[in-house]
Design a protein around this motif. Structure first.
Motif, short mmCIF file in Angstrom:
data_model
loop_
_atom_site.label_atom_id
_atom_site.label_comp_id
_atom_site.label_asym_id
_atom_site.label_seq_id
_atom_site.Cartn_x
_atom_site.Cartn_y
_atom_site.Cartn_z
N SER A 78 0.97 -0.95 -0.04
CA SER A 78 0.34 -0.32 0.44
C SER A 78 0.65 1.44 0.12
O SER A 78 1.70 1.19 0.62
N PRO A 79 0.58 1.80 -0.87
CA PRO A 79 1.04 3.42 -0.74
C PRO A 79 0.53 4.08 -0.08
O PRO A 79 1.30 5.55 0.64
N GLU A 80 -0.52 3.89 0.69
CA GLU A 80 -1.01 4.69 1.57
C GLU A 80 -0.42 5.34 3.76
O GLU A 80 -1.12 5.34 4.14
N LEU B 154 3.05 -12.13 -6.92
CA LEU B 154 2.75 -11.66 -5.46
C LEU B 154 1.55 -12.55 -5.73
O LEU B 154 1.07 -13.23 -4.91
N GLY B 155 0.33 -12.24 -6.41
CA GLY B 155 -0.58 -12.19 -6.34
C GLY B 155 -0.83 -14.30 -7.09
O GLY B 155 -1.41 -14.88 -6.18
N ARG C 93 -12.94 -5.69 -2.75
CA ARG C 93 -12.82 -6.82 -3.92
C ARG C 93 -11.80 -6.42 -4.35
O ARG C 93 -11.05 -7.14 -5.03
N ASN C 94 -11.91 -5.24 -5.95
CA ASN C 94 -11.59 -4.68 -6.48
C ASN C 94 -10.04 -3.91 -6.26
O ASN C 94 -9.23 -3.84 -6.49
N THR D 202 -6.17 -4.36 -7.37
CA THR D 202 -5.46 -3.61 -7.21
C THR D 202 -4.01 -3.49 -6.86
O THR D 202 -3.12 -3.49 -6.75
N LEU D 203 -4.72 -3.58 -5.25
CA LEU D 203 -2.99 -3.53 -4.71
C LEU D 203 -2.02 -4.78 -4.37
O LEU D 203 -0.81 -4.72 -4.28
#
Length: 315
Positions: free
Chosen positions: A24-26, A214-215, A303-304, A308-309
């Protein structure tokens, strides 16, 4: 940038949660601490180290914490869902961590991280609450350095480990009572009543696998866990409990919360149950504390957001 510390017992859903925070960039993922739970402490700690290396974040310090509950031994682990190694037999795919464990134990690293942080820190306990109870007991002066606790645990309408209790709270009810009821720290509780509704299906996992390396590896950790929930619920699904809580820790407001008085049962057949008083316009009962309980979210949006992350390339 908000600072985040995750206390965890990996665990398949913990693996997803750690990957979300790592990518996460957050948030600034400042530390990870480990606790007994889904499997034993040695295994949860090795898994946490490997998962951070997998997600490209070996810079995040990892410290080992409690190997057992505060008072009574836990009757069993959750290897029936997560596999003997916690990751459906997939731990051989985890890379070696270049640094290994931090020299401090979990409680000391939590305290140091809070003390040294220039801004309040979000703590996301997604396993039994033993380390957090010990932190609060031994470092009461640091409560003000906690922005909020975002806790995965509890069940308001029926448990997943007993008829009344969810696993994380059941694993150490005394610790949960101390943290949820006796402390005065802003708290969000993410119960299984919501996390079950956030289930992902086989098509979602296929999409995750296709997002990148990673996924693909995360999906490979799910067979035992997916089979457990498919048998339990009667349809193909995977429940990412801890990832839902970490989503809220990363992005406050992603989950809709409701203020409720809660307590934790520590005795009797309902030991480990979280009880929420949802009556209207009644005084706060003794032995309860008002906290925020996650009750809803945009399910498809969440879920989306996960995809994305988890598909994001390393920064």
């Amino acid at each position: 940038m908000p600072r985040l510390v995750i206390d965890t017992d990996p665990g398949v859903d913990d693996a997803f949660a750690l990957a979300l925070a790592a990518r996460s960039p957050e948030v600034d993922l400042a530390a990870v601490t480990t606790v007994f739970g889904n499997v034993g402490l040695d295994r949860t700690t090795a898994n946490a180290l490997g998962l951070l290396a997998l997600a490209g974040r070996p810079d995040v310090p990892v410290a080992a914490g409690a190997a057992r509950p505060l008072v009574y031994p836990a009757p069993h682990e959750a290897d029936y869902a997560h596999g003997q190694d916690g990751l459906s037999g997939g731990t051989a795919r985890l890379p070696a961590h270049p640094h290994g464990l931090h020299r401090l134990g979990a409680v000391d690293l939590l305290a140091q991280t809070l003390r040294d942080s220039p801004t309040p820190v979000t703590l996301a306990p997604i396993g039994p609450l033993t380390n957090i109870a010990l932190l609060m007991a031994t470092h009461p002066d640091l409560r003000s350095k906690i922005d909020r606790l975002v806790i995965m645990g509890g069940a308001l309408t029926g448990g997943n480990t007993t008829a009344a209790a969810e696993f994380n709270i059941w694993a150490d009810p005394e610790a949960a009572y101390r943290v949820l009821v006796e402390e005065d720290v802003p708290t969000v509780l993410v119960p299984i009543d919501l996390t079950y509704r956030c289930a992902v299906d086989g098509a979602w996992l296929t999409t995750l696998r296709e997002t990148g390396p990673l996924g693909e590896i995360l999906e490979s950790f799910t067979p035992s866990y997916r089979a457990h929930y498919t048998e339990l619920l009667g349809h193909d699904c995977t429940i990412l409990h801890d990832a839902v809580a970490v989503a809220e820790a990363i992005s406050p407001g992603l989950l809709t919360t409701k203020r409720m008085p809660v307590t934790v049962q520590t005795t009797g057949p309902a030991r480990g149950a979280v009880i929420a008083d949802q009556r209207l316009n009644v005084p706060l009962s003794p032995g309860y504390r008002e906290i925020d309980v996650a009750v809803d979210t945009d399910l498809d949006g969440l879920r989306n957001w996960f995809l994305t992350l988890l598909g994001r390339t390393e920064s």
